[in-house]
Design an enzyme around this catalytic site. Sequence first.
Site, PDB file in Angstrom:
ATOM      1  N   HIS A   1       8.534  -4.984  -2.754  1.00  0.00           N
ATOM      2  CA  HIS A   1       8.501  -3.551  -3.074  1.00  0.00           C
ATOM      3  C   HIS A   1       9.447  -2.801  -2.141  1.00  0.00           C
ATOM      4  CE1 HIS A   1       4.476  -2.985  -5.425  1.00  0.00           C
ATOM      5  NE2 HIS A   1       5.193  -3.985  -5.893  1.00  0.00           N
TER       6      HIS A   1
ATOM      7  N   PRO B   1      -7.778  -0.244   6.971  1.00  0.00           N
ATOM      8  CA  PRO B   1      -6.865  -0.903   6.030  1.00  0.00           C
ATOM      9  C   PRO B   1      -5.729  -0.015   5.515  1.00  0.00           C
ATOM     10  CG  PRO B   1      -8.925  -0.359   4.944  1.00  0.00           C
ATOM     11  CD  PRO B   1      -9.104  -0.009   6.385  1.00  0.00           C
TER      12      PRO B   1
HETATM   13  C1  PHB Z   1      -4.550  -4.113  -1.042  1.00  0.00           C
HETATM   14  O1  PHB Z   1      -3.772  -4.422  -1.939  1.00  0.00           O
HETATM   15  O2  PHB Z   1      -5.682  -4.628  -0.961  1.00  0.00           O
HETATM   16  C2  PHB Z   1      -4.151  -3.096  -0.045  1.00  0.00           C
HETATM   17  C3  PHB Z   1      -2.853  -2.595  -0.091  1.00  0.00           C
HETATM   18  C4  PHB Z   1      -2.455  -1.642   0.821  1.00  0.00           C
HETATM   19  C5  PHB Z   1      -3.350  -1.185   1.756  1.00  0.00           C
HETATM   20  C6  PHB Z   1      -4.630  -1.699   1.822  1.00  0.00           C
HETATM   21  C7  PHB Z   1      -5.035  -2.658   0.916  1.00  0.00           C
HETATM   22  O3  PHB Z   1      -2.949  -0.221   2.625  1.00  0.00           O
END
Ligand code: PHB
Length: 389
Positions: A72, A292
């Site tokens: 990406h 996350p």
């Molecule tokens: C995911 O695809 O699980 C994901 C992607 C980006 C993030 C957190 C999780 O910032």
Amino acid sequence: MKTQVAIIGAGPAGLLLSQLLNKAGVSTVVLERQTREYVLSRIRAGVLEWSTVELLRAAGCGDRMDREGIPHDGCYLSTAHGLFRVDFKERCGRQVMVYGQTEVTRDLYDAQDAIGATIIHEAADVALHNLGGDAPYVIYQKDGVTHRINCDYVAGCDGFHGVSRPTIPASVRRDYERVYPFGWLGVLSRTPPAADELIYANHPRGFALASMRNANLSRYYIQVPLSDTVEDWSDDAFWAELKRRLPSRFADTMKTGPSIEKSIAPLRSFVSEPMRWGRLFLCGDSAHIVPPTGAKGLNLAASDVHYLSRALIGACTAGDLSGIDSYSADALARVWQAMRFSWWMTTSLHRFPDQSEFDQKIQESELDYLARSDAAQTAMAENYTGLPF
Ligand code: PHB
Ligand code: APR
């Protein structure tokens, strides 16, 4: 049993470290509490920094990632002021690779099998001994029998709830922590992704993220109160709430379907210092946890592995102790950069329960600045795609 490096934990950190050490001729034994099936059933984030991509290739486990991963060049951000895109490639010349952590772990297991590495599953009651001396050893139970591994070094790759970090005396350790007052409700579904790139959305009802695994597998998240449970959220309720928070341009055409996984995760920032105590080295989630929002968890594990594999290869093959002496400082410098970035993304994109009107205005200006400023977008691109190891 005798080995040069005993590795506790067969998550991405332990397996990647084992792979790099074995390739350099350093012997390892990996001890994992769970079964292999259990380790491979965990669903986690799916964005790899380019340095992680390169490290996986160097470890000899990048072939499937290169075939099936999706590079990406940027991502979308949706705010009160509208939708904009940050072009990572244009801003800093780097990309990210969308490839699930479950797949990374599977590839690492396959690579370990191919070189005949030793991974012992269902190892119970792992205990680390004599880490301050010259001859550490690890005791564990398997099938009711006590086993001992003599080693030169121990790598604590056993995640946040492992045994390695608590083995370091509290008088030596300093923990730094921020717990966020909300969680992420995540859903995996066999549907095409809502957009060609990830969408991070700041919305008055709370944060939302549209991510993906492949052309027919999507991963979505919404911010929820910590008091919510998965049972509070039917699939229909989830999709309705997600669509409210995403820009209508994507929400209106988005395909929905049954969830194949649904879970709620709390958000926390946590660092434990130092990352070395005698002959024990913490690596990955055993030393730090990120929220996350910037997808830094696996990538930080990879950067720790980069420093630690170099350090242990130097020590075990050439008697060069400089890498193990600087490991904690080297790894922590990068850890704190990722802490700062994931804290910034989290605070900029979520609604906090105690957010004042002033806080709200500041958050809006932060995102407005990001939307307008090339410099701000370059800073985000550089951090999101990963600072150099
Ligand atoms: C995911 O695809 O699980 C994901 C992607 C980006 C993030 C957190 C999780 O910032
Ligand atoms: N003995 C043996 N193994 C243990 C013990 C123990 N006492 N405690 C935990 N483990 C194992 C866990 O079962 C798990 O398989 O250690 C492993 C740790 O793996 P992760 O939690 O995945 O941590 P890490 O390898 O550092 O990965 C960092 O990957 O899993 C994600 O969220 C994580 O994104 C982060 C990144």
